[in-house]
Design an enzyme around this catalytic site. Structure first.
Site, PDB file in Angstrom:
ATOM      1  N   SER A 148       0.858  -1.188   0.000  1.00 34.18           N
ATOM      2  CA  SER A 148       0.000   0.000   0.000  1.00 34.18           C
ATOM      3  C   SER A 148       0.890   1.232   0.000  1.00 34.18           C
ATOM      4  O   SER A 148       2.016   1.189   0.514  1.00 34.18           O
ATOM      5  CB  SER A 148      -0.868   0.027   1.257  1.00 34.18           C
ATOM      6  OG  SER A 148      -1.534   1.273   1.372  1.00 34.18           O
ATOM      7  N   TYR A 163      -1.541  -0.764  10.550  1.00 37.39           N
ATOM      8  CA  TYR A 163      -1.697  -0.989   9.101  1.00 37.39           C
ATOM      9  C   TYR A 163      -0.495  -0.410   8.346  1.00 37.39           C
ATOM     10  O   TYR A 163       0.105  -1.075   7.496  1.00 37.39           O
ATOM     11  CB  TYR A 163      -3.000  -0.344   8.618  1.00 37.39           C
ATOM     12  CG  TYR A 163      -3.287  -0.573   7.136  1.00 37.39           C
ATOM     13  CD1 TYR A 163      -3.896  -1.746   6.704  1.00 37.39           C
ATOM     14  CD2 TYR A 163      -2.938   0.374   6.177  1.00 37.39           C
ATOM     15  CE1 TYR A 163      -4.155  -1.969   5.353  1.00 37.39           C
ATOM     16  CE2 TYR A 163      -3.193   0.154   4.824  1.00 37.39           C
ATOM     17  CZ  TYR A 163      -3.802  -1.014   4.416  1.00 37.39           C
ATOM     18  OH  TYR A 163      -4.046  -1.239   3.080  1.00 37.39           O
TER      19      TYR A 163
HETATM   20  P1  NAD Z   1     -11.207  -6.336   0.268  1.00 37.46           P
HETATM   21  O1  NAD Z   1     -11.671  -6.295   1.677  1.00 37.46           O
HETATM   22  O2  NAD Z   1     -12.162  -6.023  -0.823  1.00 37.46           O
HETATM   23  O3  NAD Z   1     -10.542  -7.770  -0.060  1.00 37.46           O
HETATM   24  C1  NAD Z   1      -9.676  -8.398   0.828  1.00 37.46           C
HETATM   25  C2  NAD Z   1      -9.945  -9.901   0.773  1.00 37.46           C
HETATM   26  O4  NAD Z   1      -8.969 -10.549   1.624  1.00 37.46           O
HETATM   27  C3  NAD Z   1     -11.337 -10.289   1.306  1.00 37.46           C
HETATM   28  O5  NAD Z   1     -12.010 -11.109   0.369  1.00 37.46           O
HETATM   29  C4  NAD Z   1     -11.044 -11.038   2.594  1.00 37.46           C
HETATM   30  O6  NAD Z   1     -11.979 -12.076   2.894  1.00 37.46           O
HETATM   31  C5  NAD Z   1      -9.650 -11.593   2.314  1.00 37.46           C
HETATM   32  N1  NAD Z   1      -8.941 -11.923   3.549  1.00 37.46           N
HETATM   33  C6  NAD Z   1      -8.814 -11.130   4.649  1.00 37.46           C
HETATM   34  N2  NAD Z   1      -8.150 -11.789   5.603  1.00 37.46           N
HETATM   35  C7  NAD Z   1      -7.867 -13.029   5.118  1.00 37.46           C
HETATM   36  C8  NAD Z   1      -7.219 -14.163   5.647  1.00 37.46           C
HETATM   37  N3  NAD Z   1      -6.735 -14.170   6.906  1.00 37.46           N
HETATM   38  N4  NAD Z   1      -7.071 -15.259   4.865  1.00 37.46           N
HETATM   39  C9  NAD Z   1      -7.566 -15.272   3.604  1.00 37.46           C
HETATM   40  N5  NAD Z   1      -8.212 -14.222   3.049  1.00 37.46           N
HETATM   41  C10 NAD Z   1      -8.366 -13.116   3.800  1.00 37.46           C
HETATM   42  O7  NAD Z   1      -9.977  -5.343   0.229  1.00 37.46           O
HETATM   43  P2  NAD Z   1      -9.117  -4.759  -0.991  1.00 37.46           P
HETATM   44  O8  NAD Z   1      -9.327  -3.303  -0.978  1.00 37.46           O
HETATM   45  O9  NAD Z   1      -9.304  -5.537  -2.230  1.00 37.46           O
HETATM   46  O10 NAD Z   1      -7.664  -5.038  -0.426  1.00 37.46           O
HETATM   47  C11 NAD Z   1      -6.775  -5.973  -1.016  1.00 37.46           C
HETATM   48  C12 NAD Z   1      -5.359  -5.626  -0.597  1.00 37.46           C
HETATM   49  O11 NAD Z   1      -5.046  -4.324  -1.098  1.00 37.46           O
HETATM   50  C13 NAD Z   1      -5.183  -5.555   0.913  1.00 37.46           C
HETATM   51  O12 NAD Z   1      -3.927  -6.114   1.256  1.00 37.46           O
HETATM   52  C14 NAD Z   1      -5.204  -4.068   1.190  1.00 37.46           C
HETATM   53  O13 NAD Z   1      -4.511  -3.723   2.372  1.00 37.46           O
HETATM   54  C15 NAD Z   1      -4.530  -3.531  -0.058  1.00 37.46           C
HETATM   55  N6  NAD Z   1      -4.814  -2.116  -0.345  1.00 37.46           N
HETATM   56  C16 NAD Z   1      -6.106  -1.675  -0.517  1.00 37.46           C
HETATM   57  C17 NAD Z   1      -6.312  -0.322  -0.786  1.00 37.46           C
HETATM   58  C18 NAD Z   1      -7.686   0.239  -0.979  1.00 37.46           C
HETATM   59  O14 NAD Z   1      -7.821   1.481  -0.986  1.00 37.46           O
HETATM   60  N7  NAD Z   1      -8.726  -0.572  -1.152  1.00 37.46           N
HETATM   61  C19 NAD Z   1      -5.230   0.550  -0.883  1.00 37.46           C
HETATM   62  C20 NAD Z   1      -3.948   0.053  -0.721  1.00 37.46           C
HETATM   63  C21 NAD Z   1      -3.746  -1.283  -0.455  1.00 37.46           C
END
Ligand code: NAD
Length: 257
Positions: A148, A163
């Site tokens: 991130s 985080y």
């Molecule tokens: P999201 O919540 O839509 O998807 C995350 C998925 O990870 C979910 O389906 C959840 O069930 C799964 N998950 C969580 N814990 C788990 C575990 N212990 N074992 C297996 N699966 C698990 O979120 P997203 O926005 O798609 O985020 C995906 C990645 O991108 C994350 O690592 C997040 O930190 C990173 N990220 C997101 C953003 C944003 O703005 N959305 C920005 C920067 C980084």
């Protein structure tokens, strides 16, 4: 050199964690649209994993759904073994499973800190270990960890020390593993998204906050999940054959200001 072929993933087998939602789901489909068969892992099968598999099959590729928790090392080994048994030799892995929450640092409980660290850092480490143990045997592979921009900057107005630290950890862990495996054919890179429209950010109670996210981003908007596909395909494919240990910021210019 056939330049368009550089991005072709035909015949490759990919493994994506967090594939039931958001960025992981879209990248899993994107890899399939470029020709890969994809093992889709999430901790719950009711979070959209079946949709991901359906979309990939609709794109004409093979997909399997794996229900597992990334914090369980043995489950990750089993998941990779099942992927290789059902789809073939693992060549690409994208580790997107992660959680986010917030609380002032001075009030954060040990449990809140530990749970997030376990998923966002230890989970990525266990995923990489399981994936690399297969890839090192084949002498080839590309691992992409979703970090991130919060691993690079501190988000203004968000109290999420755990985080931010976890994502800085993912970036540096990726570089460290990249160097351990650099002479054995396995590349490790990370993608650092800026604010992206996913269930993590689009809950109704976030409406006010997402407006602020948009205003703070130089491009004046959040990323769509579609915009994470190109960077992931680049790092997964032969187009990035000389890239390892890179953190690719995909943040609409956020970290420039
Ligand atoms: P999201 O919540 O839509 O998807 C995350 C998925 O990870 C979910 O389906 C959840 O069930 C799964 N998950 C969580 N814990 C788990 C575990 N212990 N074992 C297996 N699966 C698990 O979120 P997203 O926005 O798609 O985020 C995906 C990645 O991108 C994350 O690592 C997040 O930190 C990173 N990220 C997101 C953003 C944003 O703005 N959305 C920005 C920067 C980084």
């Amino acid at each position: 050199l056939n330049a368009p072929k550089l991005f072709d993933l035909s015949g490759r087998v990919a493994f994506v964690t967090g594939a039931g939602s958001g960025i992981g789901q879209r990248i899993a489909l994107g890899l399939a649209q470029c020709g890969a068969d994809v093992a889709c892992l999430d901790r719950r099968t009711d979070t959209g994993l079946a949709d991901t598999v359906g979309m990939i099959e609709g794109a004409g590729r093979k997909a399997i759904a794996i229900s597992a928790d990334v914090t369980n090392r043995a489950s990750m080994d089993e998941a990779v073994a099942r992927t290789e048994k059902e789809l073939g030799a693992l060549g690409i892995a994208v580790n997107s499973a992660g959680i986010a929450n917030a609380n002032p640092a001075e009030e954060m409980s040990e449990e809140q800190y530990q749970t997030l660290m376990d998923i966002n850092m230890k989970g990525v480490f266990f995923s990489c270990q399981a994936e690399a143990n297969a890839m090192l045997k084949h002498g080839k592979g590309a691992i992409i960890n979703i970090a991130s921009m919060s691993g690079v900057i501190v988000n203004r107005g968000l109290s999420q020390v755990h985080y931010n630290a976890s994502k800085a950890g993912v970036i540096h862990m990726s570089k460290s593993m990249a160097m351990e495996w650099v002479d054995r054919g396995v590349r490790v890179n990370s993608i650092s998204p800026g604010y992206t429209a996913t269930p993590m950010n689009t809950r109704p109670e976030m409406v006010h906050q997402t407006r602020e996210f948009e205003a703070q981003t130089p491009m004046q908007r959040m990323a769509t999940v579609d915009e994470m596909v190109g960077p992931a395909v680049f790092l997964a494919s032969d187009a990035s054959s000389f890239c390892t240990g890179v953190d690719l910021l995909v943040d609409g210019g956020f970290c420039c200001w």
